[in-house]
Write a protein that holds these residues in place. Structure first.
Motif, PDB file in Angstrom:
ATOM      1  N   PRO A  31       0.841  -1.204   0.000  1.00 49.23           N
ATOM      2  CA  PRO A  31       0.000   0.000   0.000  1.00 49.23           C
ATOM      3  C   PRO A  31       0.871   1.248   0.000  1.00 49.23           C
ATOM      4  N   LYS A  32       0.361   2.311  -0.612  1.00 47.61           N
ATOM      5  CA  LYS A  32       1.096   3.565  -0.689  1.00 47.61           C
ATOM      6  C   LYS A  32       0.308   4.679  -0.007  1.00 47.61           C
ATOM      7  N   VAL A  33       1.001   5.485   0.781  1.00 44.11           N
ATOM      8  CA  VAL A  33       0.381   6.606   1.478  1.00 44.11           C
ATOM      9  C   VAL A  33       1.235   7.854   1.269  1.00 44.11           C
ATOM     10  N   GLU A  34       0.579   8.971   0.964  1.00 47.55           N
ATOM     11  CA  GLU A  34       1.298  10.242   0.920  1.00 47.55           C
ATOM     12  C   GLU A  34       0.636  11.206   1.897  1.00 47.55           C
ATOM     13  N   LEU A  35       1.439  11.722   2.819  1.00 48.53           N
ATOM     14  CA  LEU A  35       0.988  12.741   3.750  1.00 48.53           C
ATOM     15  C   LEU A  35       1.156  14.091   3.076  1.00 48.53           C
ATOM     16  N   LEU A  36       0.061  14.822   2.921  1.00 46.49           N
ATOM     17  CA  LEU A  36       0.074  16.110   2.230  1.00 46.49           C
ATOM     18  C   LEU A  36      -0.164  17.212   3.262  1.00 46.49           C
ATOM     19  N   LEU A  37       0.885  17.995   3.531  1.00 47.22           N
ATOM     20  CA  LEU A  37       0.844  18.959   4.634  1.00 47.22           C
ATOM     21  C   LEU A  37       0.807  20.396   4.131  1.00 47.22           C
ATOM     22  N   ASP A  38      -0.153  21.142   4.658  1.00 46.99           N
ATOM     23  CA  ASP A  38      -0.259  22.575   4.408  1.00 46.99           C
ATOM     24  C   ASP A  38       0.810  23.302   5.236  1.00 46.99           C
ATOM     25  N   VAL A  64       3.860   9.543  13.800  1.00 49.04           N
ATOM     26  CA  VAL A  64       3.347   8.679  12.738  1.00 49.04           C
ATOM     27  C   VAL A  64       4.483   7.939  12.050  1.00 49.04           C
ATOM     28  N   LEU A  65       5.596   8.624  11.797  1.00 53.76           N
ATOM     29  CA  LEU A  65       6.735   7.979  11.142  1.00 53.76           C
ATOM     30  C   LEU A  65       7.283   6.838  11.991  1.00 53.76           C
ATOM     31  N   ASP A  66       7.274   6.999  13.303  1.00 50.43           N
ATOM     32  CA  ASP A  66       7.738   5.927  14.192  1.00 50.43           C
ATOM     33  C   ASP A  66       6.817   4.714  14.137  1.00 50.43           C
ATOM     34  N   ALA A  67       5.522   4.955  13.924  1.00 48.47           N
ATOM     35  CA  ALA A  67       4.534   3.876  14.010  1.00 48.47           C
ATOM     36  C   ALA A  67       4.109   3.310  12.659  1.00 48.47           C
ATOM     37  N   THR A  68       4.637   3.838  11.560  1.00 50.02           N
ATOM     38  CA  THR A  68       4.223   3.376  10.235  1.00 50.02           C
ATOM     39  C   THR A  68       4.580   1.900  10.031  1.00 50.02           C
ATOM     40  N   PRO A  69       3.609   1.056   9.634  1.00 53.94           N
ATOM     41  CA  PRO A  69       3.904  -0.356   9.383  1.00 53.94           C
ATOM     42  C   PRO A  69       4.972  -0.534   8.302  1.00 53.94           C
ATOM     43  N   GLU A  70       5.779  -1.575   8.450  1.00 56.91           N
ATOM     44  CA  GLU A  70       6.887  -1.809   7.528  1.00 56.91           C
ATOM     45  C   GLU A  70       6.412  -1.986   6.090  1.00 56.91           C
ATOM     46  N   GLU A  71       5.223  -2.560   5.909  1.00 60.22           N
ATOM     47  CA  GLU A  71       4.767  -2.862   4.555  1.00 60.22           C
ATOM     48  C   GLU A  71       4.220  -1.642   3.814  1.00 60.22           C
ATOM     49  N   VAL A  72       4.068  -0.523   4.489  1.00 62.27           N
ATOM     50  CA  VAL A  72       3.515   0.680   3.868  1.00 62.27           C
ATOM     51  C   VAL A  72       4.620   1.515   3.238  1.00 62.27           C
ATOM     52  N   GLN A  73       4.439   1.873   1.966  1.00 64.93           N
ATOM     53  CA  GLN A  73       5.338   2.809   1.302  1.00 64.93           C
ATOM     54  C   GLN A  73       4.791   4.211   1.533  1.00 64.93           C
ATOM     55  N   LEU A  74       5.590   5.060   2.186  1.00 64.23           N
ATOM     56  CA  LEU A  74       5.090   6.360   2.615  1.00 64.23           C
ATOM     57  C   LEU A  74       5.908   7.499   2.023  1.00 64.23           C
ATOM     58  N   GLY A  75       5.208   8.576   1.663  1.00 59.30           N
ATOM     59  CA  GLY A  75       5.864   9.774   1.159  1.00 59.30           C
ATOM     60  C   GLY A  75       5.245  11.007   1.795  1.00 59.30           C
ATOM     61  N   ILE A  76       5.907  12.139   1.644  1.00 62.71           N
ATOM     62  CA  ILE A  76       5.435  13.396   2.217  1.00 62.71           C
ATOM     63  C   ILE A  76       5.520  14.479   1.145  1.00 62.71           C
ATOM     64  N   ARG A  77       4.421  15.197   0.947  1.00 62.56           N
ATOM     65  CA  ARG A  77       4.380  16.324   0.019  1.00 62.56           C
ATOM     66  C   ARG A  77       3.902  17.561   0.773  1.00 62.56           C
ATOM     67  N   THR A  78       4.410  18.712   0.397  1.00 64.17           N
ATOM     68  CA  THR A  78       4.016  19.961   1.043  1.00 64.17           C
ATOM     69  C   THR A  78       3.286  20.865   0.051  1.00 64.17           C
ATOM     70  N   VAL A 218      -3.009   5.884   8.416  1.00 61.36           N
ATOM     71  CA  VAL A 218      -1.858   5.179   7.840  1.00 61.36           C
ATOM     72  C   VAL A 218      -1.995   3.674   8.102  1.00 61.36           C
ATOM     73  N   ASP A 219      -2.403   3.309   9.311  1.00 55.33           N
ATOM     74  CA  ASP A 219      -2.610   1.893   9.620  1.00 55.33           C
ATOM     75  C   ASP A 219      -3.695   1.292   8.731  1.00 55.33           C
ATOM     76  N   ARG A 220      -4.722   2.073   8.475  1.00 53.26           N
ATOM     77  CA  ARG A 220      -5.831   1.569   7.657  1.00 53.26           C
ATOM     78  C   ARG A 220      -5.370   1.233   6.245  1.00 53.26           C
ATOM     79  N   ALA A 221      -4.354   1.934   5.765  1.00 53.63           N
ATOM     80  CA  ALA A 221      -3.850   1.658   4.418  1.00 53.63           C
ATOM     81  C   ALA A 221      -3.284   0.254   4.314  1.00 53.63           C
ATOM     82  N   ALA A 222      -2.777  -0.284   5.427  1.00 49.18           N
ATOM     83  CA  ALA A 222      -2.184  -1.624   5.419  1.00 49.18           C
ATOM     84  C   ALA A 222      -3.228  -2.718   5.589  1.00 49.18           C
TER      85      ALA A 222
END
Length: 413
Positions: A31-38, A64-78, A218-222
């Motif tokens: 699963p892929k998640v992108e955190l989009l921050l204002d 959140v970064l500490d708790a992100t499941p290993e199987e999740v591919q995560l990115g951050i966009r601003t 983020v957990d729900r994505a996994a």
């Protein structure tokens, strides 16, 4: 190890250990998640537990970064992080990928987040388009988690329409939104963005609430994807549609009742919950009621919850364990679920379509030695009522005896 590997035709058992064959069940796509921050200038405001909105967002991201499941591919966009000027055309292009979507390096991601400082505009629409591109490729689920404290400042590119266009592409992408300001215009826009892709909107006012909610998403994505099924509840139990374990969506008019039917076999437990969203301006003080009722109209158990105008979604739930039967061929019981609400529309607000409703039904193995609460009509409430009556009776007797004793002592003296 493949057949013949090891340099010399040693056969399948050549080398260390037993041969390794490909698994017949390959792992599911990541699963892929992108955190989009204002990161616009308004994020400097210090109204979240005495700290700035930016500080609260950074703390939430680190947790959140500490708790992100290993199987999740995560990115951050601003969005709004780099251009401090007044040129609207330039400001509406100010979105950048802070950390690419992929295997997470927690230290590198935290270092990138630490560099952020509230700067510019709020180009939500353009940022959503770029975030959707960031998540392209592969077959896994995709989720954008947008955290913002204001309306988009780059109209006419309407972010709600952007979300609809993303949904129309047919890709498995959900946008969840979190608003850091309890503002009606902001909540309407963020709610519309989320609803367009089947996501959720949450109004956030505290640091802990922000961290918990982003972690949940983020957990729900996994988790395995369960898509809600559209259903239309009836105005009576007899006409209600049959539902099984799953998630269902419906719409309920103001102060309306909706009915659904579910079968509960002996030895099983029904767990049901309902959420109703105020997707428009409503009067304060409202509630949601979920009842489990027999086909004869006798209440089994209920759950209820109330709001006061500061919440956008009101949820409640119930549990009903059906006792085992001595008869192996005993049929399942038909339980009627009634959903009611006490919302009322504010002046001038349309009452149609109805409010969005999400019903979750789960029929699981029941607890050991469960009693059939349906036989008591009001469920476990009878036990509490009986205990209160008995306590009151004994307290009355004790008080009467003490009063008579004190009166006798007074007369003697």
């Amino acid at each position: 190890m493949p057949w013949g590997a090891g340099g010399g035709g040693g056969g399948p058992t050549q080398g260390r250990g037993a041969p390794q064959y490909p698994s017949p069940h390959p792992p599911p796509p990541a699963p892929k998640v992108e955190l989009l921050l204002d990161v616009s200038g308004s994020m400097r405001a210090r109204d979240i537990d005495g700290e700035s909105r930016m500080s609260a967002a950074k703390q939430a991201f680190n947790e959140v970064l500490d708790a992100t499941p290993e199987e999740v591919q995560l990115g951050i966009r601003t969005l709004g992080a780099n251009y401090p000027g007044d040129d609207r055309k330039t400001g509406c292009k100010d979105t950048a990928q802070l950390y690419p979507v992929g295997t997470l390096d927690r230290t590198e991601a935290k270092t990138a987040v630490a560099t952020l400082s509230p700067t510019g505009w709020t180009p939500i629409g353009p940022a959503l388009l770029k975030a959707a591109d960031d998540l392209q490729g592969g077959e896994g689920t995709r989720r954008i988690v947008l955290i913002s404290d204001g309306e988009d400042t780059c109209q006419p590119l309407d972010p709600c329409q952007v979300a609809r266009e993303i949904a129309a592409k047919g890709i498995d992408l959900t946008i969840d939104t979190l608003g850091l300001v309890p503002n009606l215009k902001v909540s309407r826009q963020l709610s519309c963005i989320a609803e367009a892709t089947g996501g959720t909107y949450t109004s956030v006012e505290h640091k802990e609430q922000l961290s918990d909610r982003v972690n949940q998403l983020v957990d729900r994505a996994a988790d395995p994807v369960v898509k809600p099924v559209a259903v239309q509840g009836a105005d009576s139990c007899t006409a209600a549609p049959a539902v099984k374990s799953g998630i269902y969506t419906d719409r309920e008019e103001f102060a309306q009742h909706r009915w659904y039917r579910v079968e509960v076999a002996p030895g099983k437990e029904l767990r049901a919950s309902v959420s109703i969203a105020a997707d428009r301006q409503v009067n304060p003080d409202y509630g949601v009621l979920l009842r489990a009722v027999t086909t004869h109209g006798r209440e089994i158990v209920r759950g209820e919850s109330a709001g006061n105008g500061r919440t956008d979604v009101v949820s409640t739930g119930l549990r009903y364990p059906k006792a085992e039967s001595d008869d192996d061929g005993a049929p399942a019981e038909v339980v009627c679920l009634q959903v009611s609400n006490s919302f009322s529309a504010a002046s001038g607000v349309k009452t149609t379509p109805g409010l969005p409703l999400e019903l979750t039904v789960d029929v699981v193995d029941g607890p050991d030695q469960a009693s059939d609460v349906a036989s008591f009509g009001l469920g476990r409430g009878w036990w509490l009522l009986g205990a209160l009556v008995l306590t009151g009776f004994l307290a009355g007797l004790l008080w009467g005896w003490i009063s008579r004793w004190r009166f006798s002592v007074w007369r003697t003296n």
